[in-house]
Design a protein around this motif. Structure first.
Motif, PDB file in Angstrom:
ATOM      1  N   ARG A  85       0.837  -1.198   0.000  1.00 21.12           N
ATOM      2  CA  ARG A  85       0.000   0.000   0.000  1.00 21.12           C
ATOM      3  C   ARG A  85       0.872   1.249   0.000  1.00 21.12           C
ATOM      4  O   ARG A  85       2.009   1.206   0.484  1.00 21.12           O
ATOM      5  CB  ARG A  85      -0.897   0.003   1.226  1.00 21.12           C
ATOM      6  N   PRO A  86       0.358   2.359  -0.479  1.00 23.27           N
ATOM      7  CA  PRO A  86       1.123   3.606  -0.403  1.00 23.27           C
ATOM      8  C   PRO A  86       1.548   3.885   1.039  1.00 23.27           C
ATOM      9  O   PRO A  86       0.764   3.719   1.974  1.00 23.27           O
ATOM     10  CB  PRO A  86       0.136   4.661  -0.907  1.00 23.27           C
ATOM     11  N   GLY A  87       2.809   4.266   1.206  1.00 21.04           N
ATOM     12  CA  GLY A  87       3.349   4.557   2.531  1.00 21.04           C
ATOM     13  C   GLY A  87       3.998   3.382   3.225  1.00 21.04           C
ATOM     14  O   GLY A  87       4.623   3.553   4.277  1.00 21.04           O
ATOM     15  N   ASP A  88       3.897   2.171   2.661  1.00 18.13           N
ATOM     16  CA  ASP A  88       4.516   0.995   3.281  1.00 18.13           C
ATOM     17  C   ASP A  88       6.038   1.069   3.233  1.00 18.13           C
ATOM     18  O   ASP A  88       6.623   1.810   2.432  1.00 18.13           O
ATOM     19  CB  ASP A  88       4.063  -0.288   2.568  1.00 18.13           C
ATOM     20  N   LEU A 123      13.944  -0.420   0.589  1.00 17.76           N
ATOM     21  CA  LEU A 123      15.330  -0.761   0.905  1.00 17.76           C
ATOM     22  C   LEU A 123      15.747  -1.943   0.042  1.00 17.76           C
ATOM     23  O   LEU A 123      14.968  -2.884  -0.142  1.00 17.76           O
ATOM     24  CB  LEU A 123      15.471  -1.160   2.376  1.00 17.76           C
ATOM     25  N   GLY A 124      16.966  -1.909  -0.451  1.00 13.40           N
ATOM     26  CA  GLY A 124      17.541  -3.040  -1.178  1.00 13.40           C
ATOM     27  C   GLY A 124      18.796  -3.484  -0.470  1.00 13.40           C
ATOM     28  O   GLY A 124      19.706  -2.684  -0.254  1.00 13.40           O
ATOM     29  N   VAL A 125      18.847  -4.758  -0.092  1.00 14.42           N
ATOM     30  CA  VAL A 125      19.994  -5.309   0.623  1.00 14.42           C
ATOM     31  C   VAL A 125      20.606  -6.425  -0.216  1.00 14.42           C
ATOM     32  O   VAL A 125      19.887  -7.287  -0.729  1.00 14.42           O
ATOM     33  CB  VAL A 125      19.563  -5.869   2.001  1.00 14.42           C
ATOM     34  N   ASP A 126      21.922  -6.395  -0.350  1.00  9.64           N
ATOM     35  CA  ASP A 126      22.614  -7.484  -1.034  1.00  9.64           C
ATOM     36  C   ASP A 126      23.985  -7.690  -0.413  1.00  9.64           C
ATOM     37  O   ASP A 126      24.567  -6.763   0.152  1.00  9.64           O
ATOM     38  CB  ASP A 126      22.748  -7.211  -2.536  1.00  9.64           C
ATOM     39  N   VAL A 168       4.651   1.514  -3.290  1.00  9.70           N
ATOM     40  CA  VAL A 168       4.577   2.199  -1.989  1.00  9.70           C
ATOM     41  C   VAL A 168       4.489   3.708  -2.131  1.00  9.70           C
ATOM     42  O   VAL A 168       4.204   4.405  -1.152  1.00  9.70           O
ATOM     43  CB  VAL A 168       5.752   1.813  -1.059  1.00  9.70           C
ATOM     44  N   GLY A 169       4.754   4.222  -3.329  1.00  9.80           N
ATOM     45  CA  GLY A 169       4.625   5.647  -3.577  1.00  9.80           C
ATOM     46  C   GLY A 169       5.734   6.470  -2.952  1.00  9.80           C
ATOM     47  O   GLY A 169       6.636   5.946  -2.292  1.00  9.80           O
ATOM     48  N   PRO A 170       5.674   7.783  -3.123  1.00  9.45           N
ATOM     49  CA  PRO A 170       6.753   8.659  -2.651  1.00  9.45           C
ATOM     50  C   PRO A 170       6.874   8.725  -1.134  1.00  9.45           C
ATOM     51  O   PRO A 170       7.946   9.030  -0.613  1.00  9.45           O
ATOM     52  CB  PRO A 170       6.386  10.024  -3.233  1.00  9.45           C
ATOM     53  N   LEU A 181       9.369  -3.406   9.126  1.00  7.20           N
ATOM     54  CA  LEU A 181       8.917  -3.497   7.738  1.00  7.20           C
ATOM     55  C   LEU A 181       7.477  -3.964   7.626  1.00  7.20           C
ATOM     56  O   LEU A 181       6.979  -4.702   8.481  1.00  7.20           O
ATOM     57  CB  LEU A 181       9.797  -4.491   6.965  1.00  7.20           C
ATOM     58  N   ASP A 182       6.855  -3.577   6.531  1.00  8.34           N
ATOM     59  CA  ASP A 182       5.538  -4.095   6.183  1.00  8.34           C
ATOM     60  C   ASP A 182       5.642  -5.338   5.311  1.00  8.34           C
ATOM     61  O   ASP A 182       4.723  -6.156   5.279  1.00  8.34           O
ATOM     62  CB  ASP A 182       4.723  -3.032   5.435  1.00  8.34           C
ATOM     63  N   ALA A 183       6.757  -5.474   4.580  1.00  4.45           N
ATOM     64  CA  ALA A 183       6.890  -6.610   3.669  1.00  4.45           C
ATOM     65  C   ALA A 183       8.339  -6.812   3.260  1.00  4.45           C
ATOM     66  O   ALA A 183       9.160  -5.899   3.338  1.00  4.45           O
ATOM     67  CB  ALA A 183       6.026  -6.393   2.433  1.00  4.45           C
ATOM     68  N   VAL A 184       8.610  -8.034   2.806  1.00  2.80           N
ATOM     69  CA  VAL A 184       9.906  -8.396   2.223  1.00  2.80           C
ATOM     70  C   VAL A 184       9.644  -9.058   0.880  1.00  2.80           C
ATOM     71  O   VAL A 184       8.750  -9.907   0.755  1.00  2.80           O
ATOM     72  CB  VAL A 184      10.694  -9.371   3.127  1.00  2.80           C
ATOM     73  N   PHE A 185      10.430  -8.672  -0.112  1.00  2.72           N
ATOM     74  CA  PHE A 185      10.394  -9.287  -1.443  1.00  2.72           C
ATOM     75  C   PHE A 185      11.736  -9.973  -1.633  1.00  2.72           C
ATOM     76  O   PHE A 185      12.785  -9.361  -1.428  1.00  2.72           O
ATOM     77  CB  PHE A 185      10.186  -8.206  -2.506  1.00  2.72           C
ATOM     78  N   GLY A 186      11.717 -11.239  -2.017  1.00  4.70           N
ATOM     79  CA  GLY A 186      12.965 -11.973  -2.227  1.00  4.70           C
ATOM     80  C   GLY A 186      12.949 -12.715  -3.543  1.00  4.70           C
ATOM     81  O   GLY A 186      12.312 -13.763  -3.665  1.00  4.70           O
ATOM     82  N   ALA A 187      13.635 -12.195  -4.558  1.00  4.58           N
ATOM     83  CA  ALA A 187      13.701 -12.838  -5.871  1.00  4.58           C
ATOM     84  C   ALA A 187      14.908 -13.766  -5.910  1.00  4.58           C
ATOM     85  O   ALA A 187      16.044 -13.329  -5.716  1.00  4.58           O
ATOM     86  CB  ALA A 187      13.804 -11.785  -6.969  1.00  4.58           C
TER      87      ALA A 187
END
Length: 199
Positions: free
Chosen positions: A40-43, A70-73, A63-65, A108-114
């Motif tokens: 959602r916007p603001g997440d 965050l990107g972690v590697d 998530v909008g402006p 965090l509200d969510a994590v994306f893991g590709a």
């Protein structure tokens, strides 16, 4: 690939410069997977093991402006490619290990893991660390732009029920780490498992 950080860095470091050119058509699959995460916007969202940052633009759009991306590697060369591709404009890049994230609990509200789960040294512990930094009710998306069978064929191996992404293995692994598997898709064109952080 052995689950050793040095070898992971060497493997991805050597391939970073040409990584995006190897997979030029993955953009729509990343965007669709991000959409299925239900941000959602603001997440506040983390791209764990972000590589060259291909997920960062759709995450930013979701998530909008006012949101935080965050990107972690673990691999400096991958983060350098993300910067060269202009993806730092979509999120903050951090050189860090997903097994010891420099984030407070429930941040965090969510994590994306590709493509992440295949490279976790201790999947149960590492998924617990991801759960630590996500608020109860937040989500985790484990994604790959190829399904299990297509990926196995590309790598010259047979599909196996021992694969961490196989639903009978993944569901209890997630449950033991504080996640409830909400949806599971394993098609030729993509793999996506979405889990919810339990209280």
């Amino acid at each position: 690939m052995p689950h050793d950080h040095t070898r992971v860095r060497e493997f991805f470091g050597a391939r970073a410069a040409g990584w995006d050119a190897r997979f030029p058509d993955d953009g729509p699959a990343y965007a669709a997977a991000v959409a299925d995460l239900g941000l959602r916007p603001g997440d506040t969202v983390l791209d764990a093991g972000c590589g060259t940052g291909r997920a960062l633009p759709p995450l930013r759009e979701a998530v909008g402006p006012r949101g935080t991306v965050l990107g972690v590697d673990l691999t400096p060369e991958m983060l350098e490619q993300a910067v060269r591709a202009g993806r730092r404009a979509s999120g903050t890049l951090l050189l860090a290990d997903v097994s010891r994230l420099p984030l407070r609990s429930h941040a965090l509200d969510a994590v994306f893991g590709a493509g992440l789960i295949a490279h976790l040294p201790h999947p149960g512990e590492n998924l617990r660390e991801l759960a630590r930094v996500v608020r109860p009710g937040g989500k985790l998306a484990l994604f790959h732009p190829l399904g299990r069978a297509a990926l196995a064929a590309r790598q010259g191996r047979q599909i196996s029920d021992d694969d961490l992404r196989a639903e009978p293995r993944l569901r209890p692994l997630l449950a033991g780490a504080g996640w409830r598997l909400e949806s599971y898709t394993d098609e030729e064109s993509r793999f996506l498992a979405v889990a919810v952080r339990q209280d």
